[in-house]
Design an enzyme around this catalytic site. Structure first.
Site, PDB file in Angstrom:
ATOM      1  CB  ALA A  12      -1.287   0.134   1.199  1.00 57.24           C
ATOM      2  CB  ALA A  13       3.735   2.292   1.452  1.00 57.57           C
ATOM      3  CD  GLN A  15       6.147   2.362  -9.207  1.00 57.26           C
ATOM      4  OE1 GLN A  15       6.036   4.436  -9.506  1.00 57.26           O
ATOM      5  NE2 GLN A  15       6.237   1.155 -10.534  1.00 57.26           N
ATOM      6  CB  ILE A  16       1.226  -0.038  -8.100  1.00 57.08           C
ATOM      7  CG1 ILE A  16       1.953  -0.506  -9.449  1.00 57.08           C
ATOM      8  CG2 ILE A  16      -0.499  -0.206  -8.822  1.00 57.08           C
ATOM      9  CD1 ILE A  16       1.978  -2.115 -10.021  1.00 57.08           C
ATOM     10  CG  ASP A 159      -0.300  -7.673 -19.734  1.00 55.90           C
ATOM     11  OD1 ASP A 159       0.493  -7.583 -20.548  1.00 55.90           O
ATOM     12  OD2 ASP A 159      -0.849  -8.439 -19.168  1.00 55.90           O
ATOM     13  NE  ARG A 162       1.449  -1.483 -20.967  1.00 58.40           N
ATOM     14  CZ  ARG A 162       2.275  -2.870 -19.669  1.00 58.40           C
ATOM     15  NH1 ARG A 162       2.620  -4.315 -20.255  1.00 58.40           N
ATOM     16  NH2 ARG A 162       2.518  -1.407 -18.422  1.00 58.40           N
ATOM     17  CG  HIS A 187       1.703  -9.169 -16.468  1.00 61.92           C
ATOM     18  ND1 HIS A 187       1.170  -8.674 -17.016  1.00 61.92           N
ATOM     19  CD2 HIS A 187       2.786  -8.920 -15.319  1.00 61.92           C
ATOM     20  CE1 HIS A 187       2.256  -7.748 -16.893  1.00 61.92           C
ATOM     21  NE2 HIS A 187       3.047  -7.462 -16.207  1.00 61.92           N
TER      22      HIS A 187
HETATM   23  P1  NAX Z   1       6.395  -0.615  -5.363  1.00 60.84           P
HETATM   24  O1  NAX Z   1       8.247  -1.806  -5.080  1.00 60.84           O
HETATM   25  O2  NAX Z   1       6.597   0.747  -5.679  1.00 60.84           O
HETATM   26  O3  NAX Z   1       5.722  -1.245  -4.388  1.00 60.84           O
HETATM   27  C1  NAX Z   1       5.478  -2.481  -3.515  1.00 60.84           C
HETATM   28  C2  NAX Z   1       5.375  -2.311  -2.271  1.00 60.84           C
HETATM   29  O4  NAX Z   1       5.291  -3.892  -1.702  1.00 60.84           O
HETATM   30  C3  NAX Z   1       6.407  -1.514  -1.327  1.00 60.84           C
HETATM   31  O5  NAX Z   1       5.895  -0.773  -0.815  1.00 60.84           O
HETATM   32  C4  NAX Z   1       6.537  -3.053  -0.355  1.00 60.84           C
HETATM   33  O6  NAX Z   1       7.025  -2.472   1.410  1.00 60.84           O
HETATM   34  C5  NAX Z   1       5.584  -3.624  -0.801  1.00 60.84           C
HETATM   35  N1  NAX Z   1       5.357  -5.556  -0.038  1.00 60.84           N
HETATM   36  C6  NAX Z   1       5.966  -5.911  -0.264  1.00 60.84           C
HETATM   37  N2  NAX Z   1       5.946  -7.277   0.064  1.00 60.84           N
HETATM   38  C7  NAX Z   1       4.379  -7.107   0.769  1.00 60.84           C
HETATM   39  C8  NAX Z   1       4.375  -8.148   1.503  1.00 60.84           C
HETATM   40  N3  NAX Z   1       4.910  -9.343   2.212  1.00 60.84           N
HETATM   41  N4  NAX Z   1       2.904  -7.536   2.046  1.00 60.84           N
HETATM   42  C9  NAX Z   1       2.674  -6.224   2.005  1.00 60.84           C
HETATM   43  N5  NAX Z   1       3.415  -5.185   1.356  1.00 60.84           N
HETATM   44  C10 NAX Z   1       4.358  -5.887   0.263  1.00 60.84           C
HETATM   45  O7  NAX Z   1       6.690  -2.012  -6.913  1.00 60.84           O
HETATM   46  P2  NAX Z   1       4.872  -1.324  -7.771  1.00 60.84           P
HETATM   47  O8  NAX Z   1       5.776  -0.411  -8.641  1.00 60.84           O
HETATM   48  O9  NAX Z   1       3.836  -0.365  -6.979  1.00 60.84           O
HETATM   49  O10 NAX Z   1       4.990  -2.806  -8.091  1.00 60.84           O
HETATM   50  C11 NAX Z   1       4.127  -3.470  -7.387  1.00 60.84           C
HETATM   51  C12 NAX Z   1       4.329  -5.144  -7.835  1.00 60.84           C
HETATM   52  O11 NAX Z   1       3.396  -4.840  -9.608  1.00 60.84           O
HETATM   53  C13 NAX Z   1       5.431  -5.559  -8.596  1.00 60.84           C
HETATM   54  O12 NAX Z   1       5.890  -6.730  -8.523  1.00 60.84           O
HETATM   55  C14 NAX Z   1       5.321  -5.167 -10.414  1.00 60.84           C
HETATM   56  O13 NAX Z   1       6.027  -5.768 -10.926  1.00 60.84           O
HETATM   57  C15 NAX Z   1       3.782  -5.309 -10.730  1.00 60.84           C
HETATM   58  N6  NAX Z   1       3.379  -4.873 -11.537  1.00 60.84           N
HETATM   59  C16 NAX Z   1       2.651  -6.656 -11.944  1.00 60.84           C
HETATM   60  C17 NAX Z   1       1.403  -5.800 -13.393  1.00 60.84           C
HETATM   61  C18 NAX Z   1       0.358  -6.768 -14.046  1.00 60.84           C
HETATM   62  O14 NAX Z   1       0.199  -6.185 -14.893  1.00 60.84           O
HETATM   63  N7  NAX Z   1       0.324  -7.531 -13.499  1.00 60.84           N
HETATM   64  C19 NAX Z   1       1.639  -4.512 -13.872  1.00 60.84           C
HETATM   65  C20 NAX Z   1       2.799  -3.545 -13.109  1.00 60.84           C
HETATM   66  C21 NAX Z   1       3.705  -3.912 -12.358  1.00 60.84           C
HETATM   67  O15 NAX Z   1       4.809  -3.897 -13.149  1.00 60.84           O
END
Ligand code: NAX
Length: 325
Positions: A12-13, A15-16, A159, A162, A187
């Site tokens: 939740a903290a 970027q997505i 996807d 896109r 994906h």
């Molecule tokens: P960020 O690194 O900005 O945020 C991830 C957050 O998850 C961090 O704040 C971290 O502290 C937290 N986190 C890690 N382990 C955790 C856990 N066990 N419990 C709760 N929180 C935890 O990454 P962000 O850019 O937000 O991307 C998040 C995920 O989405 C990545 O795995 C990324 O690869 C994936 N994506 C998936 C997509 C899809 O189409 N399925 C597309 C976009 C993105 O690449």
């Protein structure tokens, strides 16, 4: 006013989530008449940053937000939750092998699957966004045996969107005029964006584009779009990923109005010859809070080859985490 529903969002903290949370709070996901209680999960080192997100949420004074829970305990985050968007995942670190990444995430999603199994609403709708999303969804499902496997899905909507955007740009027609797009499989770069059934302004897309563009430009562009965004932005897709998550959940909850969407759903091995026990993306419509697969489509030899390649990759990922299943 309707009774509030609980929406859990993990990572939740990150970027997505920074984009998803505010859109859910504004009513973009479940409707402008649906109050929500936000249940936000992070890991302990990110709780300070999550506190900042909560301060900002409070500062928006959203009329639909009926409560906010911020926690590092999945059992609290998933308590009675009606919707769960699992975004948080372990990113690939330096020197980390692909199998290490799969295992690190399998650990996270097995814990979260158990917590959902033990605490979530029995009708919870789960969307896994964190990568490798399809296999993380499979792990979640295997650790939540009391939940309906239909209710655990992986995000392919980015996807799908896109693909529609690329066709819209190529043909110079609005995105809303493009229907029956399908993205099959994983994906990942093996996904198969398939225009076999797609129409633009009611006419087959296949008749409007040449095959060379389809095979050599369109498919690789969609498959590699995530990498292209990283190269351009210096960070991975965030707002577009969040928007796709909102689209996926909104259509599932409120209906897709007859439109085809792509969702990674549990495969029982009874359609399109796809192996059972995989979370494999396919064409779906949604109505009354349920998704339904479009079955019986004709699959030509090119499609079969592409569908099998992405299926094999998913089977390999499943193999890599077999001990966790
Ligand atoms: P960020 O690194 O900005 O945020 C991830 C957050 O998850 C961090 O704040 C971290 O502290 C937290 N986190 C890690 N382990 C955790 C856990 N066990 N419990 C709760 N929180 C935890 O990454 P962000 O850019 O937000 O991307 C998040 C995920 O989405 C990545 O795995 C990324 O690869 C994936 N994506 C998936 C997509 C899809 O189409 N399925 C597309 C976009 C993105 O690449």
């Amino acid at each position: 006013m309707k009774k509030p529903v609980r929406v859990a969002i993990t990572g939740a903290a990150g970027q997505i989530s920074y984009s998803i949370i505010f859109r859910v709070a504004a009513g973009d996901m479940l409707g402008k008449d649906q109050p929500v209680i936000l249940q936000l999960l992070e890991i302990p080192p990110a709780m300070g940053a999550l506190n900042g997100v909560v301060m900002e949420l409070n500062d928006c004074a959203f009329p639909l937000v009926a409560g906010i829970v911020a926690t590092d305990d999945p059992n609290v985050a998933f308590k009675d939750t009606d919707y769960a968007v699992l975004v948080g995942a372990r990113p690939r670190g330096p020197g980390m092998e692909r199998s290490d990444l799969l295992m690190a995430n399998a650990k996270i999603f097995s814990v979260q699957g158990k917590a959902l199994n033990d605490h979530a609403s029995r009708d919870v709708k789960v969307l896994v966004v964190g990568n490798p999303a399809n296999t993380n969804a499979l792990i979640t499902l295997k650790n939540a045996p009391d939940l309906n496997p239909r209710n655990i899905t992986a995000m392919m909507r980015l996807d799908h969107n896109r693909s529609i955007s690329q066709i819209s740009e190529k043909l110079g027609c609005p995105t809303t005029s493009i229907e029956k797009m399908v993205v099959w499989g994983n994906h990942s770069a093996t996904q198969y964006p398939d225009i076999s059934y797609a129409t633009a302004e009611g006419a087959p897309v296949k008749d409007k584009v040449d095959n060379d563009w389809y095979v050599k430009t369109f498919i690789p562009t969609v498959q590699q779009r995530g990498a292209a965004i990283i190269k351009a932005r210096g960070a991975s897709s965030a707002a577009s990923a969040a928007s796709a998550a909102i689209d996926h959940m909104r259509d599932w909850a409120l209906g897709s109005n007859g439109q085809w969407v792509s969702m990674g759903v549990y495969s029982k091995g009874n359609s399109y010859g796809i192996d059972e026990d995989l979370i494999y993306s396919r064409p779906i419509t949604c109505e009354n809070g349920e998704w339904k697969e479009i079955t019986g489509l004709e699959v030509n030899s090119f499609s079969r080859e592409m569908m099998t390649a992405t299926e094999k990759e998913l089977a390999g990922e499943r193999e890599a985490i077999a001990e966790m299943l």
